[in-house]
Design a protein around this motif. Structure first.
Motif, mmCIF file in Angstrom:
data_model
loop_
_atom_site.group_PDB
_atom_site.id
_atom_site.type_symbol
_atom_site.label_atom_id
_atom_site.label_comp_id
_atom_site.label_asym_id
_atom_site.label_seq_id
_atom_site.Cartn_x
_atom_site.Cartn_y
_atom_site.Cartn_z
ATOM 1 N N MET A 1 20.261 -91.183 -9.742
ATOM 2 C CA MET A 1 20.559 -89.809 -10.517
ATOM 3 C C MET A 1 21.858 -89.402 -10.288
ATOM 4 N N PRO A 2 22.583 -88.992 -11.325
ATOM 5 C CA PRO A 2 24.178 -88.889 -11.361
ATOM 6 C C PRO A 2 24.424 -87.834 -10.485
ATOM 7 N N LYS A 3 23.338 -86.753 -10.421
ATOM 8 C CA LYS A 3 23.730 -85.394 -9.778
ATOM 9 C C LYS A 3 23.746 -85.515 -8.231
ATOM 10 N N TRP A 4 23.323 -86.628 -7.625
ATOM 11 C CA TRP A 4 23.329 -87.215 -6.304
ATOM 12 C C TRP A 4 24.321 -88.284 -5.639
ATOM 13 N N ARG A 5 25.120 -88.689 -6.884
ATOM 14 C CA ARG A 5 25.896 -89.705 -6.454
ATOM 15 C C ARG A 5 27.423 -89.406 -5.794
ATOM 16 N N MET A 6 27.652 -90.131 -4.951
ATOM 17 C CA MET A 6 29.166 -90.247 -4.403
ATOM 18 C C MET A 6 30.217 -90.553 -5.542
ATOM 19 N N ASN A 7 31.149 -89.973 -5.207
ATOM 20 C CA ASN A 7 32.462 -90.466 -6.277
ATOM 21 C C ASN A 7 32.777 -91.789 -6.251
ATOM 22 N N HIS A 8 32.489 -92.587 -5.327
ATOM 23 C CA HIS A 8 32.573 -94.114 -5.397
ATOM 24 C C HIS A 8 31.718 -94.787 -4.731
ATOM 25 N N PRO A 9 31.024 -95.953 -5.060
ATOM 26 C CA PRO A 9 29.902 -96.595 -4.509
ATOM 27 C C PRO A 9 30.282 -96.767 -3.014
ATOM 28 N N VAL A 10 29.009 -96.494 -2.278
ATOM 29 C CA VAL A 10 28.849 -96.383 -0.846
ATOM 30 C C VAL A 10 28.997 -97.789 -0.315
ATOM 31 N N ASP A 11 29.574 -98.159 0.738
ATOM 32 C CA ASP A 11 29.535 -99.369 1.647
ATOM 33 C C ASP A 11 29.468 -98.730 2.974
ATOM 34 N N PHE A 12 28.333 -99.444 3.659
ATOM 35 C CA PHE A 12 28.196 -98.796 5.105
ATOM 36 C C PHE A 12 27.314 -99.748 5.819
ATOM 37 N N GLU A 13 27.953 -99.948 7.221
ATOM 38 C CA GLU A 13 26.926 -100.739 8.040
ATOM 39 C C GLU A 13 26.988 -99.955 9.464
ATOM 40 N N ALA A 14 25.924 -100.127 9.972
ATOM 41 C CA ALA A 14 25.623 -99.711 11.326
ATOM 42 C C ALA A 14 24.972 -100.767 12.216
ATOM 43 N N HIS A 15 25.665 -101.240 13.194
ATOM 44 C CA HIS A 15 25.237 -102.155 14.100
ATOM 45 C C HIS A 15 24.374 -101.714 15.230
ATOM 46 N N ASP A 16 23.584 -102.471 15.896
ATOM 47 C CA ASP A 16 22.704 -102.079 17.078
ATOM 48 C C ASP A 16 23.720 -101.935 18.173
ATOM 49 N N GLY A 17 23.474 -100.694 18.877
ATOM 50 C CA GLY A 17 24.254 -100.441 20.035
ATOM 51 C C GLY A 17 25.303 -99.570 19.652
ATOM 52 N N GLU A 18 25.557 -99.209 18.251
ATOM 53 C CA GLU A 18 26.625 -98.279 17.819
ATOM 54 C C GLU A 18 25.958 -96.930 17.531
ATOM 55 N N HIS A 19 26.689 -95.817 18.189
ATOM 56 C CA HIS A 19 26.152 -94.550 17.926
ATOM 57 C C HIS A 19 27.164 -93.702 17.067
ATOM 58 N N ILE A 20 26.865 -93.533 15.921
ATOM 59 C CA ILE A 20 27.703 -93.020 14.824
ATOM 60 C C ILE A 20 28.045 -91.434 14.733
ATOM 61 N N ALA A 21 29.050 -90.763 14.450
ATOM 62 C CA ALA A 21 29.150 -89.546 14.091
ATOM 63 C C ALA A 21 29.727 -89.565 12.614
ATOM 64 N N ILE A 22 29.002 -88.771 11.798
ATOM 65 C CA ILE A 22 29.710 -88.723 10.386
ATOM 66 C C ILE A 22 30.134 -87.273 10.139
ATOM 67 N N VAL A 23 31.489 -87.630 9.981
ATOM 68 C CA VAL A 23 32.130 -86.082 10.166
ATOM 69 C C VAL A 23 32.865 -85.894 8.685
ATOM 70 N N GLY A 24 33.188 -84.570 8.345
ATOM 71 C CA GLY A 24 33.935 -84.397 7.109
ATOM 72 C C GLY A 24 33.852 -82.848 6.793
ATOM 73 N N ALA A 25 34.772 -82.274 5.746
ATOM 74 C CA ALA A 25 34.517 -80.928 5.510
ATOM 75 C C ALA A 25 33.301 -80.403 4.727
ATOM 76 N N ASN A 26 32.941 -79.205 4.767
ATOM 77 C CA ASN A 26 31.847 -78.750 4.182
ATOM 78 C C ASN A 26 31.807 -79.080 2.677
ATOM 79 N N GLY A 27 30.800 -79.647 1.965
ATOM 80 C CA GLY A 27 30.785 -80.060 0.658
ATOM 81 C C GLY A 27 31.073 -81.257 0.349
ATOM 82 N N SER A 28 31.819 -82.236 1.430
ATOM 83 C CA SER A 28 32.138 -83.454 1.152
ATOM 84 C C SER A 28 31.294 -84.497 0.903
#
Length: 493
Positions: A14-41
């Protein structure tokens, strides 16, 4: 190394939910991740992609939940959203005054304990080991004293504890939480950090936190993913992020806008009372529970008060009395703007002189109106907008939206915004009628570092004006603006 989540070149269908660029993301076992950014980012949008809420055109997310034997993402990932901070299990029927209306309570009204027990049994076998975990969670969060409390009477902080307990009962492989620390008092934030640390170490739960407030990053976080303008950055170790992390700005509001606030004209309809609020021996009870006991309090014109206390101590209940949202207020000895309650003034007479924002208000706003109309509803003291504002009133709304840095959102609909952007819209709504009394209950919830400072600057500039009084609730001392001159701390009964 085991890769628990992998997305390669991900594009939402759905175009309304797309990021501006394709998403590349990896989470590995044992990693604990914080996703940070400005409001609306796009932080919460990324979380929705991670859990499969927004299907991709191709290259679906690849999951490896081992050693869990449950194959589905829905069985292994729990996601606590921002609205879960405030919402109950029947949020579609919620309205602003519901929490304080005892008429809503009947024999079918569930307690927090009954709902938690139901969730406990749904999410796993009834074993001695799981019962031990259940009691451990109750003790850490101080939930034993809330189990017999009706769900609609829980404070926003208590609701957050309730939602966390529900999520932890299922022993998820991955736990994603949107701003997990907002709405919690200082001691509970420490307890939650300790609990999550233990769970990550002993239960093998991988933690992914979405954080607007970057100084909320807890010690157990190992990696950070920055999201900017709907672009997902590469995961980096926390040590690397700390070297590039931007310091919180000292001021955000421009001198020109601060002066524009100072130069706002005054209304001839303003009250000029000596005492804005006076409470005499005020007590509030719900069944066997006493929330406020024999409270005396005087707020004088021009004073700026910080209202503090642990979750459930009665802060929001106290504010509901002042705002005329609590039916018990009419049985209490309350004087507002030098006028005793019940001497002829209407609810709307009172509300016309008060600007108000709260977690309950944020929860109650479910209408997908253009944001400028949400702000305009503050002029009419309504949740929806039922009377058409004049063009002059719309200009005032747009002026305040520009002050809060959201002028570009005027025509966007409210529910299409991020939670932080929604909070800025509701803040503009509170200021739009230039009220004599500002009541701000956790006003900086969900705001990023820059917007938190911006709102502090606006409050400071506004309260330097004549005939302006402030009552502000926050669990973070650093969120209080310099104008704060008085403090009231409520102890839990």
């Amino acid at each position: 190394m085991q890769t628990t989540i992998k997305i390669t070149n991900g594009v939402v269908r759905m175009p309304k939910w797309r990021m501006n660029h394709p998403v590349d993301f990896e989470a590995h076992d044992g990693e604990h991740i914080a996703i940070v950014g400005a409001n609306g980012s796009g932080k919460s949008l990324l979380a929705d992609i991670l859990i499969g809420r927004h299907p991709l055109l191709m290259n679906d997310p690849i999951y490896d939940f081992s050693p869990s034997l449950r194959p589905l993402a829905a069985d292994n990932i729990r996601y606590i959203t921002f609205r879960d901070c405030y919402g109950g299990d029947n949020d579609n029927t919620y309205y602003l005054q519901q929490r304080w209306n005892q008429q809503e309570i009947n024999e079918e009204t569930p307690t927090a304990g009954s709902l938690l027990e139901e969730e406990f049994l749904i999410t796993g076998a009834d074993s001695a080991e799981r019962r031990k975990l259940q009691q451990h969670i109750y003790e850490l969060f101080g939930l034993n004293g809330l189990l017999d409390k009706y769900i609609i009477l829980l404070s926003s902080g208590e609701l957050r504890k309730y939602q966390l307990a529900k999520a932890l009962f299922s022993s998820p492989r991955i736990l994603i939480m949107d701003n997990p620390f907002i709405g919690l008092d200082a001691s509970t934030r420490v307890l939650l950090t300790n609990l999550l640390t233990v769970l990550s170490q002993e239960q093998g739960i991988q933690l992914i936190l979405i954080l607007s407030k970057t100084d909320d990053i807890p010690p157990f976080i190992t990696h950070v993913v920055c999201v900017e303008d709907k672009n997902v950055g590469k995961s980096m170790p926390i040590s690397v992020y700390n070297t590039i992390r931007r310091p919180r700005p000292a001021h955000v509001l421009s001198p020109e806008k601060a002066q524009a606030i100072a130069d706002l004209p005054y209304s001839s309809a303003d009250y000029h009372a000596d005492e804005i609020v006076r409470l005499r021996k005020v007590s509030i009870r719900y069944g066997e529970r006493t929330i406020l006991r024999n409270l005396d309090w005087v707020v004088k014109n021009g004073e700026c008060w910080a209202l503090s206390g642990e979750n459930g101590s009665g802060k929001s209940t106290l504010l509901s009395l002042i705002c005329a949202d609590n039916p018990q207020g009419y049985a209490c000895d309350i004087t507002l703007f030098d006028r005793p309650r019940g001497t002829g003034e209407t609810i709307w007479d009172i509300k016309h002189h008060i600007g108000y924002v709260s977690p309950e208000m944020h929860r109650a706003y479910k209408q997908d109106l253009p944001c400028v109309r949400i702000v305009a509803s503050g002029l009419k003291d309504s949740i929806g907008l039922y009377a058409r504002p004049t063009e002059e009133e719309y200009l005032t709304c747009r002026w305040w939206m520009d002050i809060f840095g959201i002028g570009q959102l005027c025509d966007r609909t409210f529910l299409s915004l991020s939670s932080g952007e929604q909070r800025l819209v509701l803040l503009a709504r509170a200021f739009v009628k230039d009220p004599e009394l500002l009541i701000l209950d956790e006003p900086l919830h969900g705001l990023d570092d820059s917007n938190r400072q911006l709102v502090k600057d606006i409050i400071e500039a506004f309260c330097h004006r004549h005939n302006k009084t402030l009552i502000m609730v926050t669990h973070y001392e650093e969120e209080l603006p310099p104008c704060i001159s008085h403090h009231l701390h409520l102890d839990k009964n």
